[in-house]
Motif scaffolding. Structure first.
Motif, PDB file in Angstrom:
ATOM      1  N   ASP A   4       0.853  -1.176   0.000  1.00  0.00           N
ATOM      2  CA  ASP A   4       0.000   0.000   0.000  1.00  0.00           C
ATOM      3  C   ASP A   4       0.891   1.228   0.000  1.00  0.00           C
ATOM      4  OD1 ASP A   4      -1.857   1.938   0.249  1.00  0.00           O
ATOM      5  OD2 ASP A   4      -2.488   1.401   2.283  1.00  0.00           O
ATOM      6  N   THR A   5       0.913   1.950  -1.128  1.00  0.00           N
ATOM      7  CA  THR A   5       1.777   3.118  -1.233  1.00  0.00           C
ATOM      8  C   THR A   5       1.177   4.346  -0.573  1.00  0.00           C
ATOM      9  OG1 THR A   5       0.806   3.798  -3.332  1.00  0.00           O
ATOM     10  CG2 THR A   5       2.640   2.244  -3.421  1.00  0.00           C
ATOM     11  N   GLY A   6      -0.116   4.313  -0.327  1.00  0.00           N
ATOM     12  CA  GLY A   6      -0.744   5.481   0.269  1.00  0.00           C
ATOM     13  C   GLY A   6      -0.940   6.619  -0.711  1.00  0.00           C
ATOM     14  N   VAL A   7      -0.764   6.358  -2.015  1.00  0.00           N
ATOM     15  CA  VAL A   7      -0.910   7.398  -3.025  1.00  0.00           C
ATOM     16  C   VAL A   7      -2.255   7.241  -3.719  1.00  0.00           C
ATOM     17  CG1 VAL A   7       0.016   8.353  -5.167  1.00  0.00           C
ATOM     18  CG2 VAL A   7       1.573   7.509  -3.393  1.00  0.00           C
ATOM     19  N   ILE A 242      14.397  11.168  -6.947  1.00  0.00           N
ATOM     20  CA  ILE A 242      13.043  10.697  -7.199  1.00  0.00           C
ATOM     21  C   ILE A 242      13.119   9.520  -8.166  1.00  0.00           C
ATOM     22  CG2 ILE A 242      12.631  12.228  -9.182  1.00  0.00           C
ATOM     23  CD1 ILE A 242       9.740  12.572  -8.126  1.00  0.00           C
ATOM     24  N   GLY A 243      12.176   8.606  -8.047  1.00  0.00           N
ATOM     25  CA  GLY A 243      12.146   7.478  -8.979  1.00  0.00           C
ATOM     26  C   GLY A 243      11.155   6.430  -8.542  1.00  0.00           C
ATOM     27  N   THR A 244      10.749   5.618  -9.474  1.00  0.00           N
ATOM     28  CA  THR A 244       9.925   4.463  -9.139  1.00  0.00           C
ATOM     29  C   THR A 244      10.809   3.429  -8.443  1.00  0.00           C
ATOM     30  OG1 THR A 244      10.378   3.254 -11.186  1.00  0.00           O
ATOM     31  CG2 THR A 244       8.582   4.877 -11.229  1.00  0.00           C
ATOM     32  N   PRO A 245      10.217   2.461  -7.729  1.00  0.00           N
ATOM     33  CA  PRO A 245      11.045   1.409  -7.132  1.00  0.00           C
ATOM     34  C   PRO A 245      11.949   0.719  -8.145  1.00  0.00           C
ATOM     35  CG  PRO A 245       8.851   1.342  -6.189  1.00  0.00           C
ATOM     36  CD  PRO A 245       8.801   2.356  -7.295  1.00  0.00           C
ATOM     37  N   ARG A 246      11.457   0.525  -9.354  1.00  0.00           N
ATOM     38  CA  ARG A 246      12.285  -0.129 -10.373  1.00  0.00           C
ATOM     39  C   ARG A 246      13.453   0.778 -10.782  1.00  0.00           C
ATOM     40  NH1 ARG A 246      10.621  -4.348 -13.859  1.00  0.00           N
ATOM     41  NH2 ARG A 246       8.455  -3.911 -13.290  1.00  0.00           N
ATOM     42  N   ASP A 247      13.209   2.085 -10.928  1.00  0.00           N
ATOM     43  CA  ASP A 247      14.291   3.026 -11.232  1.00  0.00           C
ATOM     44  C   ASP A 247      15.399   2.920 -10.197  1.00  0.00           C
ATOM     45  OD1 ASP A 247      12.674   4.038 -13.271  1.00  0.00           O
ATOM     46  OD2 ASP A 247      12.040   5.792 -12.115  1.00  0.00           O
ATOM     47  N   GLY A 288       1.915  11.439 -15.661  1.00  0.00           N
ATOM     48  CA  GLY A 288       2.310  10.607 -16.786  1.00  0.00           C
ATOM     49  C   GLY A 288       3.135   9.381 -16.457  1.00  0.00           C
ATOM     50  N   TRP A 289       3.474   9.154 -15.198  1.00  0.00           N
ATOM     51  CA  TRP A 289       4.355   8.038 -14.878  1.00  0.00           C
ATOM     52  C   TRP A 289       3.608   6.710 -14.793  1.00  0.00           C
ATOM     53  CZ3 TRP A 289       9.165   8.958 -11.356  1.00  0.00           C
ATOM     54  CH2 TRP A 289       9.964   9.949 -11.931  1.00  0.00           C
ATOM     55  N   GLY A 290       2.374   6.731 -14.389  1.00  0.00           N
ATOM     56  CA  GLY A 290       1.599   5.495 -14.383  1.00  0.00           C
ATOM     57  C   GLY A 290       1.843   4.593 -13.199  1.00  0.00           C
ATOM     58  N   GLU A 291       2.757   4.916 -12.326  1.00  0.00           N
ATOM     59  CA  GLU A 291       3.002   4.146 -11.107  1.00  0.00           C
ATOM     60  C   GLU A 291       3.584   5.074 -10.054  1.00  0.00           C
ATOM     61  OE1 GLU A 291       6.382   1.357 -11.237  1.00  0.00           O
ATOM     62  OE2 GLU A 291       6.659   1.993 -13.312  1.00  0.00           O
ATOM     63  N   PRO A 292       3.386   4.774  -8.782  1.00  0.00           N
ATOM     64  CA  PRO A 292       3.884   5.651  -7.723  1.00  0.00           C
ATOM     65  C   PRO A 292       5.403   5.749  -7.740  1.00  0.00           C
ATOM     66  CG  PRO A 292       2.269   4.093  -6.873  1.00  0.00           C
ATOM     67  CD  PRO A 292       2.625   3.636  -8.243  1.00  0.00           C
ATOM     68  N   ALA A 293       5.894   6.853  -7.210  1.00  0.00           N
ATOM     69  CA  ALA A 293       7.330   7.110  -7.138  1.00  0.00           C
ATOM     70  C   ALA A 293       7.709   7.470  -5.717  1.00  0.00           C
ATOM     71  CB  ALA A 293       7.716   8.239  -8.090  1.00  0.00           C
ATOM     72  N   LEU A 294       8.982   7.343  -5.430  1.00  0.00           N
ATOM     73  CA  LEU A 294       9.537   7.762  -4.145  1.00  0.00           C
ATOM     74  C   LEU A 294      10.243   9.093  -4.319  1.00  0.00           C
ATOM     75  CD1 LEU A 294      11.083   4.444  -2.815  1.00  0.00           C
ATOM     76  CD2 LEU A 294       9.088   5.623  -1.909  1.00  0.00           C
ATOM     77  N   LEU A 295       9.964  10.012  -3.424  1.00  0.00           N
ATOM     78  CA  LEU A 295      10.633  11.307  -3.387  1.00  0.00           C
ATOM     79  C   LEU A 295      11.534  11.332  -2.162  1.00  0.00           C
ATOM     80  CD1 LEU A 295      10.917  14.267  -4.457  1.00  0.00           C
ATOM     81  CD2 LEU A 295       9.038  14.852  -2.886  1.00  0.00           C
ATOM     82  N   ALA A 296      12.828  11.556  -2.362  1.00  0.00           N
ATOM     83  CA  ALA A 296      13.781  11.551  -1.254  1.00  0.00           C
ATOM     84  C   ALA A 296      13.473  12.666  -0.267  1.00  0.00           C
ATOM     85  CB  ALA A 296      15.207  11.699  -1.780  1.00  0.00           C
ATOM     86  N   ALA A 297      13.623  12.385   1.007  1.00  0.00           N
ATOM     87  CA  ALA A 297      13.457  13.408   2.028  1.00  0.00           C
ATOM     88  C   ALA A 297      14.452  14.535   1.761  1.00  0.00           C
ATOM     89  CB  ALA A 297      13.697  12.809   3.410  1.00  0.00           C
TER      90      ALA A 297
END
Length: 445
Positions: A4-7, A242-247, A288-297
């Motif tokens: 659950d990404t919470g997004v 910033i990036g998706t988990p796969r990135d 446009g990314w189509g999947e959640p991403a992580l943004l660094a603190a």
């Protein structure tokens, strides 16, 4: 595995341009290069932040590990960088070690415990190589390790008396028994590897190079595999911004997700969830990314991106093709391993970053004998970065002309020569004539 990404998929936290600028800022490519000459601290700072600097033997333009520094710092002394990375300067300790980070790479010493699990992992290549070497020359691996510990640093040629030099050899490989034993010991952490003044791989004892025992010895100094993978993923978040988990998993070549062959690997989604739980990053959705991403603190949009830089095929920006396509609408694949008749763009194409776009790529070669930087093909990218206005060909050509003349000076070359191949070649040749005031240096053909 679901996390659950919470997004809220219906919401958009960041626009595509914002996300792209955040990424470029984390890559030290959002602003102009410093006016001053690069210093050893700049080299060390980049390596520490990115955590990994990819190596490659191709030297058609410049060594792969030199180019990311050039892209960010401008012309600099490559010998100075060598001193920082490998301690070539008398009394200067190496800042880095070589191992398999993102392919063959150099990394800062504090990542050694995170690489330990890769050194001791029981991969089929390692088992097969050890069995073959022991069958061909019993005791050779132990003899080679002992010789390195006594006489290092050494190159393979220094130890060839320990076994016959049998095995196929060629311009891209060397499979003598001693060399194979050294590579096995390097991959398993039995010896440390570095680079000599002419980029030859050297081998030394781990005690001298790392101040640590060999990775295979009892009383190991590494993190557990699970902890190491999580720590590498955390480092990737900071390096990329910033990036998706796969990135992010690709930064240190972590397996994206667990599978039947790797049931012990939790996978990038679990590492991402852990990072969010510990406050290292937050989940965001990007236009446009189509999947959640992580943004660094602590990562933030710098508001604008003003760099112009040629990017190596081995630059972190170019590593992961899905990210490059998603962020910049650039479909990029290095063609050095592609047979010449099948190449579309050229042997060694470098994408050109202009602001927050990559509008062109150039097939480059340093003709050192002639003193010329050869632009063997010049291509305009057909697409444009999401949310960006397409730059005119003339503006792209002017930016390329500035960058190519700067690169030529850095490489000690006297001219830039543009071949007629590629749809941007005429505009580039014209821009170079204007910039240099010398039609001979920029003439087509």
């Amino acid at each position: 595995m679901s996390v659950d990404t919470g997004v809220d998929a219906a919401s958009t936290d960041l626009g595509a341009r914002e996300a792209r600028r955040i990424f470029l800022a984390a890559q030290s490519l959002a602003g102009p290069r410093p006016r001053r000459r690069a210093r050893p601290a700049d080299i060390a700072r980049y390596l520490e932040h990115q955590g990994v600097l990819q190596l490659d033997t191709v030297n058609v333009l410049a060594r792969a590990h030199y180019l990311p520094f050039y892209s960010r710092l401008g012309p600099y002394d490559t010998a100075m960088a060598d001193h920082v990375l490998w301690g070539h300067e008398a009394g200067h300790a190496a800042e880095a070690f070589e191992h398999w980070g993102h392919e063959a790479s150099v990394m800062p010493h504090d990542l050694l415990p995170l690489m330990h699990h890769r050194m001791v992992a029981g991969e089929s290549w390692k088992a097969r190589t050890r069995a073959e070497l022991e069958a061909a020359h019993p005791g050779l691996i132990a003899a080679v390790q002992a010789a390195v510990e006594e006489h290092g640093p050494v190159i393979a040629r220094d130890l060839e008396h320990l076994a016959s030099a049998e095995g196929p050899r060629g311009p891209w490989w060397d499979q003598g028994l001693v060399k194979r034993a050294l590579e096995y010991l390097f991959m398993t952490g039995g010896v440390a590897a570095s680079r000599g003044r002419h980029f030859a791989r050297t081998y030394d004892s781990t005690a001298r190079a790392w101040e640590l025992s060999p990775a295979s010895a009892e009383g190991d100094w590494g993190l557990s595999a699970d902890d190491a993978r999580q720590a590498l993923f955390d480092r990737a978040i900071a390096a990329c911004g910033i990036g998706t988990p796969r990135d992010l998993a690709d930064h240190f070549r972590l397996r994206y997700q667990a599978g039947p062959k790797t049931p012990d690997v939790a996978g990038a989604k679990a590492w991402a969830a852990s990072a969010v739980e510990r406050g290292i990053a937050t989940w965001v959705s990007v236009e446009g990314w189509g999947e959640p991403a992580l943004l660094a603190a602590g990562a933030a949009d710098p508001g604008r991106a003003g760099a112009t830089a040629l990017l190596s095929p081995f630059d972190p920006v170019c590593w992961f093709r899905p990210r490059l396509k998603r962020m910049f609408d650039v479909d990029y694949r290095i063609e050095i391993y592609t047979p010449e008749p099948q190449r579309q763009f050229g042997y060694y194409c470098l994408p050109l970053l202009v602001g927050d776009q990559i509008p062109a790529r150039f097939d480059l070669k340093a003709d050192r004998k002639a003193g010329a930087l050869l632009v063997q093909a010049s291509w305009r990218e057909p697409g444009r970065a999401p949310g960006a206005r397409r730059l005119p060909d003339s503006a792209v050509a002017r930016a390329a002309a500035r960058e190519l003349t700067t690169m030529a000076r850095w490489l000690g070359l006297e001219s830039v020569s543009v071949a007629p191949r590629g749809d941007l070649a005429p505009a580039l040749a014209s821009a170079l004539v204007t910039r240099l005031g010398d039609a001979n240096d920029a003439a087509l053909g």
